[in-house]
Design a protein around this motif. Structure first.
Motif, mmCIF file in Angstrom:
data_model
loop_
_atom_site.group_PDB
_atom_site.id
_atom_site.type_symbol
_atom_site.label_atom_id
_atom_site.label_comp_id
_atom_site.label_asym_id
_atom_site.label_seq_id
_atom_site.Cartn_x
_atom_site.Cartn_y
_atom_site.Cartn_z
ATOM 1 N N TYR A 18 -7.173 9.487 -24.000
ATOM 2 C CA TYR A 18 -6.341 10.671 -23.744
ATOM 3 C C TYR A 18 -7.188 11.815 -23.198
ATOM 4 N N ASP A 19 -8.371 11.986 -23.753
ATOM 5 C CA ASP A 19 -9.259 13.052 -23.270
ATOM 6 C C ASP A 19 -9.648 12.821 -21.811
ATOM 7 N N LYS A 20 -9.823 11.562 -21.428
ATOM 8 C CA LYS A 20 -10.142 11.257 -20.025
ATOM 9 C C LYS A 20 -8.994 11.671 -19.108
ATOM 10 N N TRP A 21 -7.778 11.387 -19.540
ATOM 11 C CA TRP A 21 -6.618 11.781 -18.727
ATOM 12 C C TRP A 21 -6.549 13.301 -18.579
ATOM 13 N N LEU A 22 -6.761 13.991 -19.692
ATOM 14 C CA LEU A 22 -6.712 15.459 -19.641
ATOM 15 C C LEU A 22 -7.804 16.003 -18.730
ATOM 16 N N ALA A 23 -8.996 15.435 -18.829
ATOM 17 C CA ALA A 23 -10.107 15.900 -17.998
ATOM 18 C C ALA A 23 -9.830 15.669 -16.514
ATOM 19 N N ALA A 24 -9.093 14.605 -16.215
ATOM 20 C CA ALA A 24 -8.784 14.285 -14.815
ATOM 21 C C ALA A 24 -7.566 15.041 -14.289
ATOM 22 N N VAL A 697 -3.132 0.498 -23.197
ATOM 23 C CA VAL A 697 -3.632 -0.854 -22.949
ATOM 24 C C VAL A 697 -3.530 -1.214 -21.472
ATOM 25 N N THR A 698 -2.497 -0.736 -20.795
ATOM 26 C CA THR A 698 -2.369 -1.041 -19.368
ATOM 27 C C THR A 698 -3.484 -0.387 -18.563
ATOM 28 N N GLU A 699 -3.861 0.847 -18.940
ATOM 29 C CA GLU A 699 -4.965 1.518 -18.246
ATOM 30 C C GLU A 699 -6.269 0.768 -18.474
ATOM 31 N N GLY A 706 -9.560 -3.926 -11.564
ATOM 32 C CA GLY A 706 -10.246 -3.376 -10.398
ATOM 33 C C GLY A 706 -9.444 -3.269 -9.118
ATOM 34 N N LEU A 707 -8.112 -3.197 -9.186
ATOM 35 C CA LEU A 707 -7.311 -3.040 -7.965
ATOM 36 C C LEU A 707 -6.970 -1.585 -7.668
ATOM 37 N N ILE A 708 -7.191 -0.682 -8.650
ATOM 38 C CA ILE A 708 -6.800 0.719 -8.490
ATOM 39 C C ILE A 708 -8.053 1.591 -8.527
ATOM 40 N N ASP A 709 -8.143 2.528 -7.595
ATOM 41 C CA ASP A 709 -9.330 3.376 -7.496
ATOM 42 C C ASP A 709 -9.403 4.417 -8.610
ATOM 43 N N ASN A 710 -8.241 5.003 -8.969
ATOM 44 C CA ASN A 710 -8.281 6.063 -9.990
ATOM 45 C C ASN A 710 -7.559 5.628 -11.258
ATOM 46 N N SER A 711 -6.414 6.247 -11.565
ATOM 47 C CA SER A 711 -5.727 5.956 -12.822
ATOM 48 C C SER A 711 -4.332 5.415 -12.567
#
Length: 887
Positions: A18-24, A697-699, A706-711
């Protein structure tokens, strides 16, 4: 990229994500002005404690909607915030103070409010931490609180405008009074409970000494405030006493005997005592009688804490219920108590404090509802109507608005929006957004009902009353509101009429109504039953994704859901299944790049590469995307979840992944790359479809894929690709699956191990199926282990063979020595009964003229095709039974 662990561990997967999502900053609106806006304002939780399972359900549904819309390219805003919650929060803080041996009065208003703000900060932090645990994709840069400056400005403006229009007024009326919290309550803040009570039959002597009148009351303590006795003008029993007076016990007031239609000749004695300061019906009676010139007073005999006041004679300072006991006892001593009739009746209780509500004459502020309600009802017949899901709640809303009473909005509290009215020593009153100039003005000490400010939530949070505010122009009206059916009256209706009044717009386009979460026995969760479940405890054990999966699949819109740990086990098992097939696919991905994957999948769609099972799974993926997307748009998350579950577990994991082993264990490297590409691509699309429901879990899996560059949060949502649709592949593979299942079932019937090769005969008169099965016999060889395999239209059923009848296919396994003919006849007879039942059902449907006339042509055609298929299966099974019976 890290390799997935051997077992799904939600704690490891969710930690730090969650912190990664917020940071991004992936939860903020995209800012793309070309994109269509989609906005939701969170129903602001009260800062009274931790969130419960109902909050978890409500917010999960909102997050699913906003995540899906974000992935679909909408410019999405999900605005968070919290409600000061007036009486509820003040009650909690006062309870804490009582534990310390002090009261708010000891502290004074200013110091007490400091304590409440400390409480707010403490519990707001807790709630935000819980939102994070749930994975809610909220834009915290826009977080609001109902007491912040912007919302307070909106509240003042609305109050003043309504006052200036005559919609807000101050008056003396009977209101619901909470003697524990010492505040007024609106009708919908009162919970009615059946309790044991009694009718007390009491005599009042006629002042002229000519006799007595008998009345019956459930609240004898209020007789000290009686101002009249009424009878029905048509009641012949009492014609001789009309106009006389009776003497009220203890206070010795002489009060008149008058007539009014409120006296019911068939109820009780037909004589009713009138206590206008303590009963709403009596208040109305006195209003009518005074209009006729009787000039009856309003006598309030209680203090605001539920004790009797100085007008209560010898009972002054007693608690109201103690006074009741004393009054009844003394009436008995005086010979004026006739009898006591025990009964059960409905008594109002404060929703917040639990105290028995006291109807009480009080000066309060009210919102006049007539015109506001009419406008809200009328709006539901226009293009600007709010659409309810399910639609039946539109009737609930309309009926309530048609019967709404004036809304008492003042509360005798310290925590809340203080009413913007001021008084001076000359008795003048000033209402305005700011204090009047000059000395000698004192602001009204009351605050507004918490629902007054939360009714403005959809537009006040967007910057209104500044109509040029960017968010207000861009995201209001909001798109969807998600809430429980228990606050349609409290909140939804008020948001609608306030929004229409001040913005000329509905506050939201759609309202998704969900039910309540109940325990396994269907009981409402409550402290008294001890059956409440803390969602954080569930997340600790199963993970947020499992809880979200359960909450999104538990029921249809408007329905309650039952929580059970068995369902949570099933949710965890489903995620673990996804985890395991993902590990298998990622391990088989090898050096395949994203570009290779997409190129190979495109080749499969064009039928220049791949095999029929590849084309089958891509077609099934298309169907799933279509089904899930349509059901998401209708808020039918349970239906969408079922489609996802069936596709992922059954079609993909149980069948396609197994069928790929025929290729992946082979020698053709080019064919392997194509199959790997399809595996990787379908998994990627599954993760995108699941992401709104299971974000953590999907993220995690997506990063490893490795098919998606970001999130995944901002990845493109799957779309139906027409080039994937291959009806012939679906027909063929479904037959292939049915044959494999049937052979496995027959083997099980006669205890023949899968490792033992057996002869298999497949008869079909359908040339397309025959060609398909011959071209794909390698799958039959791998998954049925035939000693010999014959596929032909000319097969003659062996005498001693197990049989399976499928659509256009008959399967025979000659297992001489293992077959008991009578058992086989019995088994096929059961099959015959099954087909007869299916035939009966479809025949009833097709013989229903209404169904045939009203259903879409393709639906009728589908039923007709089913009927023909069932008939063929019935006839073939019947014929096979007849053959066996000859042996």
């Amino acid at each position: 990229m890290t390799e997935l662990s051997t077992k799904f561990n939600p704690t490891e997967v969710e930690a730090g994500r969650y912190d990664k999502w917020l940071a991004a900053d992936v939860f903020k609106p995209s800012g793309d002005k070309k994109a269509k806006p989609y906005s939701i304002v969170i129903p602001p939780p009260n800062v009274t404690g931790k969130l419960h399972l109902g909050h978890a359900w409500d917010t999960t549904l909102q997050d699913i909607i906003i995540r899906a819309k974000r992935m679909q390219g909408y410019d999405t805003l999900w605005l968070p915030g919290m409600d000061h919650a007036g009486i509820a929060t003040q009650a909690k803080v006062e309870e804490r103070l009582r534990e310390q041996g002090i009261s708010r009065y000891d502290l004074g208003r200013e110091k007490f409010l400091e304590k409440v703000w400390e409480w707010k900060d403490e519990y707001a932090a807790t709630i935000k931490a819980q939102w994070g645990k749930m994975g809610l994709s909220l834009d915290y840069s826009r977080e609001r609180f109902t007491l912040d400056d912007g919302l307070s400005k909106a509240v003042k403006k609305v109050f003043v405008k309504l006052y200036e229009k005559g919609f807000i007024y101050r008056g003396e009326f009977i209101i619901n009074w909470d003697p524990a919290a010492r505040t007024a309550l609106s009708d919908i803040e009162v919970i009615h409970k059946d309790v044991e009570g009694a009718f007390y039959h009491i005599t009042y002597p006629l002042t002229d000494g000519s006799g007595n009148v008998e009345i019956a009351t459930t609240r004898p303590e209020t007789l000290l405030g009686d101002v009249a006795v009424i009878v029905n003008a048509k009641d012949e029993r009492y014609q001789d006493i009309i106009g006389k007076t009776v003497t009220v016990p203890f206070v010795n007031h002489e009060i008149p005997v008058l007539t009014d239609e409120h006296a019911d000749m068939a109820k009780g004695t037909g004589v009713v005592k009138i206590t206008p300061a303590h009963d709403p019906n009596d208040f109305d009676v006195v209003e009518r009688l005074n209009a006729q010139g009787h000039n009856l007073p309003m006598i309030n005999v209680m203090n605001d804490d539920g004790t009797m006041n100085e007008l209560a004679a010898e009972f002054a300072d007693m608690d109201r219920f103690e006074a009741r006991k004393q009054i009844v006892a003394k009436l008995d001593e005086m010979g004026q108590l006739v009898k006591i009739e025990k009964m059960v009746h409905s008594v109002g209780h404060s929703e917040r404090s639990g105290a028995v509500v006291e109807p009480r004459l009080s000066t309060q502020w009210f919102v006049k509802m007539d015109e506001l309600a009419k406008n809200a009802i009328a709006n539901q017949k226009t293009d600007n109507a709010v659409e309810f899901f399910p639609p039946r709640f539109n009737d609930t809303f309309t009926q309530w608005m048609e019967n709404v009473h004036d809304w008492v909005i003042s509360r005798q509290l310290w925590w809340g929006h203080q009413i913007p009215a001021w008084y001076n020593a000359d008795g003048e009153m000033y209402v305005g957004e700011t204090a009047p100039e000059g000395d000698g003005w004192t602001q009204d000490s009351d605050v507004l009902d918490t629902w007054f400010s939360s009714a403005l939530w959809p537009f006040s949070t967007m910057g209104w009353p500044d109509e040029e505010a960017e968010d207000f122009k861009r995201y209001f009206p909001t798109s969807t509101l998600v809430t429980g059916y228990d606050i349609i009256f409290f909140w939804v209706s008020r948001m609608i009429f306030q929004s229409l009044e001040f913005t000329n717009e509905r506050p939201f386009k759609d309202v998704l109504i969900h039910g309540l979460i109940r325990d396994e026995e269907g009981r409402k969760m409550s402290k008294s039953l001890g059956n409440g479940i803390d969602p954080m405890d569930v997340i600790e054990k199963y993970g947020a994704d499992a809880l979200r999966w359960f909450l999104s699949n538990g029921s249809a819109p408007g329905q309650d859901v039952r929580f059970s740990y068995e369902k949570m086990d099933a949710a965890w098992n489903f995620i673990n299944k996804i985890w395991n097939i993902s590990r298998y696919i990622i391990m088989n991905k090898e050096a395949l790049s994203a570009a290779d994957t997409y190129i190979n999948v495109d080749k499969v769609a064009q039928k220049t590469a791949g095999n029929v099972t590849d084309r089958w799974i891509l077609t099934k993926l298309n169907e799933t995307i279509d089904h899930v997307t349509k059901n998401f748009d209708k808020f039918e998350f349970g239906e969408a979840g079922r489609a996802l579950y069936n596709f992922i577990w059954e079609d993909f994991a149980n069948w396609y992944v197994e069928l790929t082993k025929e290729v992946l264990y082979g020698e053709d490297e080019a064919e392997k790359d194509v199959t790997r590409s399809v595996l990787v691509y379908v998994l990627d699309q599954i993760l995108r479809l699941l992401h709104p429901i299971m974000p953590f879990v999907t993220e995690e899996i997506s990063e490893n894929l490795g098919l998606i560059d970001n999130s995944l949060v901002v990845a493109q949502y799957p779309e139906v690709r027409p080039e994937f649709s291959d009806a012939a592949a679906v027909r063929g593979v479904e037959v292939l699956k049915d044959i494999i299942k049937s052979v496995r079932n027959i083997r099980a019937e006669v205890n023949t191990a899968p490792s033992k090769a057996v002869p298999i005969l497949i008869k079909t008169e359908n040339a397309e199926i025959e060609t398909f099965l011959k071209e794909n016999s390698n799958y039959l060889t791998r998954f049925t282990n035939p000693e010999t395999l014959e596929i032909s239209a000319d097969i003659i059923a062996p005498a001693q063979a197990m049989t399976a009848i499928l659509s256009n296919v008959e399967i025979y396994l000659p297992l001489a020595g293992l077959i008991n003919i009578s058992d086989e006849i019995a088994r096929l007879t059961k099959e015959l009964a099954k087909w007869q039942k299916e035939l009966d059902m479809v025949s009833r449907k097709l013989s229903n003229e209404k169904f045939v006339a009203n259903a879409k042509p393709e639906v009728v055609e589908k039923e007709q095709a089913k009927q023909a298929d069932y008939q063929t299966k019935f006839d073939t099974t019947q014929a096979r039974i007849a053959e066996l019976e000859k042996l």
